[in-house]
Design a protein around this motif. Structure first.
Motif, PDB file in Angstrom:
ATOM      1  N   SER A 264     -47.633 -54.915   5.186  1.00 44.87           N
ATOM      2  CA  SER A 264     -46.523 -54.611   6.244  1.00 44.87           C
ATOM      3  C   SER A 264     -47.161 -54.165   7.528  1.00 44.87           C
ATOM      4  O   SER A 264     -48.732 -53.547   8.027  1.00 44.87           O
ATOM      5  CB  SER A 264     -46.534 -52.783   5.660  1.00 44.87           C
ATOM      6  OG  SER A 264     -44.941 -53.007   4.580  1.00 44.87           O
ATOM      7  N   VAL A 265     -46.448 -54.325   8.462  1.00 40.59           N
ATOM      8  CA  VAL A 265     -47.512 -54.014   9.970  1.00 40.59           C
ATOM      9  C   VAL A 265     -46.343 -52.654  10.186  1.00 40.59           C
ATOM     10  O   VAL A 265     -44.992 -52.819  10.598  1.00 40.59           O
ATOM     11  CB  VAL A 265     -47.453 -54.706  10.619  1.00 40.59           C
ATOM     12  CG1 VAL A 265     -47.617 -55.434  12.589  1.00 40.59           C
ATOM     13  CG2 VAL A 265     -48.029 -55.802   9.911  1.00 40.59           C
ATOM     14  N   PHE A 266     -46.801 -51.663  11.269  1.00 40.42           N
ATOM     15  CA  PHE A 266     -45.888 -50.511  12.198  1.00 40.42           C
ATOM     16  C   PHE A 266     -46.918 -50.883  13.357  1.00 40.42           C
ATOM     17  O   PHE A 266     -48.340 -50.604  13.459  1.00 40.42           O
ATOM     18  CB  PHE A 266     -46.617 -49.625  10.778  1.00 40.42           C
ATOM     19  CG  PHE A 266     -45.811 -49.352   9.754  1.00 40.42           C
ATOM     20  CD1 PHE A 266     -44.977 -49.106   9.436  1.00 40.42           C
ATOM     21  CD2 PHE A 266     -47.305 -49.830   8.813  1.00 40.42           C
ATOM     22  CE1 PHE A 266     -44.960 -49.096   7.449  1.00 40.42           C
ATOM     23  CE2 PHE A 266     -46.926 -50.213   6.947  1.00 40.42           C
ATOM     24  CZ  PHE A 266     -45.117 -49.458   6.750  1.00 40.42           C
ATOM     25  N   SER A 267     -45.672 -50.424  14.026  1.00 39.95           N
ATOM     26  CA  SER A 267     -46.051 -49.773  15.057  1.00 39.95           C
ATOM     27  C   SER A 267     -46.696 -49.242  16.197  1.00 39.95           C
ATOM     28  O   SER A 267     -47.374 -49.149  17.343  1.00 39.95           O
ATOM     29  CB  SER A 267     -45.008 -50.515  16.542  1.00 39.95           C
ATOM     30  OG  SER A 267     -43.758 -49.303  15.599  1.00 39.95           O
ATOM     31  N   SER A 268     -46.543 -47.539  14.872  1.00 42.27           N
ATOM     32  CA  SER A 268     -47.453 -46.961  15.780  1.00 42.27           C
ATOM     33  C   SER A 268     -47.997 -46.184  14.485  1.00 42.27           C
ATOM     34  O   SER A 268     -47.526 -47.009  12.624  1.00 42.27           O
ATOM     35  CB  SER A 268     -46.786 -46.062  16.009  1.00 42.27           C
ATOM     36  OG  SER A 268     -45.291 -45.123  14.620  1.00 42.27           O
ATOM     37  N   HIS A 269     -48.587 -45.417  14.194  1.00 37.53           N
ATOM     38  CA  HIS A 269     -49.918 -44.679  12.971  1.00 37.53           C
ATOM     39  C   HIS A 269     -48.558 -43.660  12.322  1.00 37.53           C
ATOM     40  O   HIS A 269     -48.494 -43.920  11.391  1.00 37.53           O
ATOM     41  CB  HIS A 269     -50.721 -43.372  13.844  1.00 37.53           C
ATOM     42  CG  HIS A 269     -51.476 -43.035  13.047  1.00 37.53           C
ATOM     43  ND1 HIS A 269     -52.560 -43.823  12.265  1.00 37.53           N
ATOM     44  CD2 HIS A 269     -51.379 -41.590  12.236  1.00 37.53           C
ATOM     45  CE1 HIS A 269     -53.543 -42.493  11.282  1.00 37.53           C
ATOM     46  NE2 HIS A 269     -52.325 -41.281  11.448  1.00 37.53           N
ATOM     47  N   ASP A 270     -48.026 -42.898  13.202  1.00 31.90           N
ATOM     48  CA  ASP A 270     -46.337 -41.770  12.728  1.00 31.90           C
ATOM     49  C   ASP A 270     -45.666 -43.088  11.906  1.00 31.90           C
ATOM     50  O   ASP A 270     -45.725 -42.489  10.126  1.00 31.90           O
ATOM     51  CB  ASP A 270     -45.821 -42.034  13.907  1.00 31.90           C
ATOM     52  CG  ASP A 270     -47.053 -40.440  14.405  1.00 31.90           C
ATOM     53  OD1 ASP A 270     -48.127 -40.463  14.237  1.00 31.90           O
ATOM     54  OD2 ASP A 270     -46.329 -40.547  15.929  1.00 31.90           O
ATOM     55  N   ALA A 271     -45.543 -44.246  12.154  1.00 33.62           N
ATOM     56  CA  ALA A 271     -45.425 -44.892  11.179  1.00 33.62           C
ATOM     57  C   ALA A 271     -45.573 -45.101  10.080  1.00 33.62           C
ATOM     58  O   ALA A 271     -44.643 -45.744   8.989  1.00 33.62           O
ATOM     59  CB  ALA A 271     -43.945 -46.235  12.481  1.00 33.62           C
ATOM     60  N   ALA A 272     -47.288 -45.608  10.303  1.00 31.86           N
ATOM     61  CA  ALA A 272     -47.563 -46.376   8.967  1.00 31.86           C
ATOM     62  C   ALA A 272     -48.003 -44.918   8.206  1.00 31.86           C
ATOM     63  O   ALA A 272     -48.049 -44.341   6.540  1.00 31.86           O
ATOM     64  CB  ALA A 272     -48.844 -46.875   9.562  1.00 31.86           C
TER      65      ALA A 272
END
Length: 70
Positions: A9-17
């Motif tokens: 998975s690739v997340f656009s922000s650290h918070d999303a990850a």
């Protein structure tokens, strides 16, 4: 024959990850099978948890003690 499953998975922000990791943890995902790669990590952040060498030794130690006792 063993079959390994991999999910990336690739997340656009650290918070999303971070939110995804928390969700996995709350749903009994085996956190020892989770790897995270990122950039811009700062040491003052507080991850959900780590699986360390000490944890591995504790786990293997109890298993070894069990089999050794038999």
């Amino acid at each position: 024959m063993s079959q390994d499953n991999t999910v990336i998975s690739v997340f656009s922000s650290h918070d999303a990850a971070d939110e995804a990791v928390k969700e996995l943890s709350q749903n009994d995902f085996d956190m020892t099978k989770l790897s995270i790669v990122g950039k811009g990590y700062h040491s003052e952040e507080h991850p959900v948890g780590f699986y360390t060498v000490s944890d591995r030794i504790k786990s293997w130690g109890t298993t070894g003690a069990f089999w050794g006792g038999i």
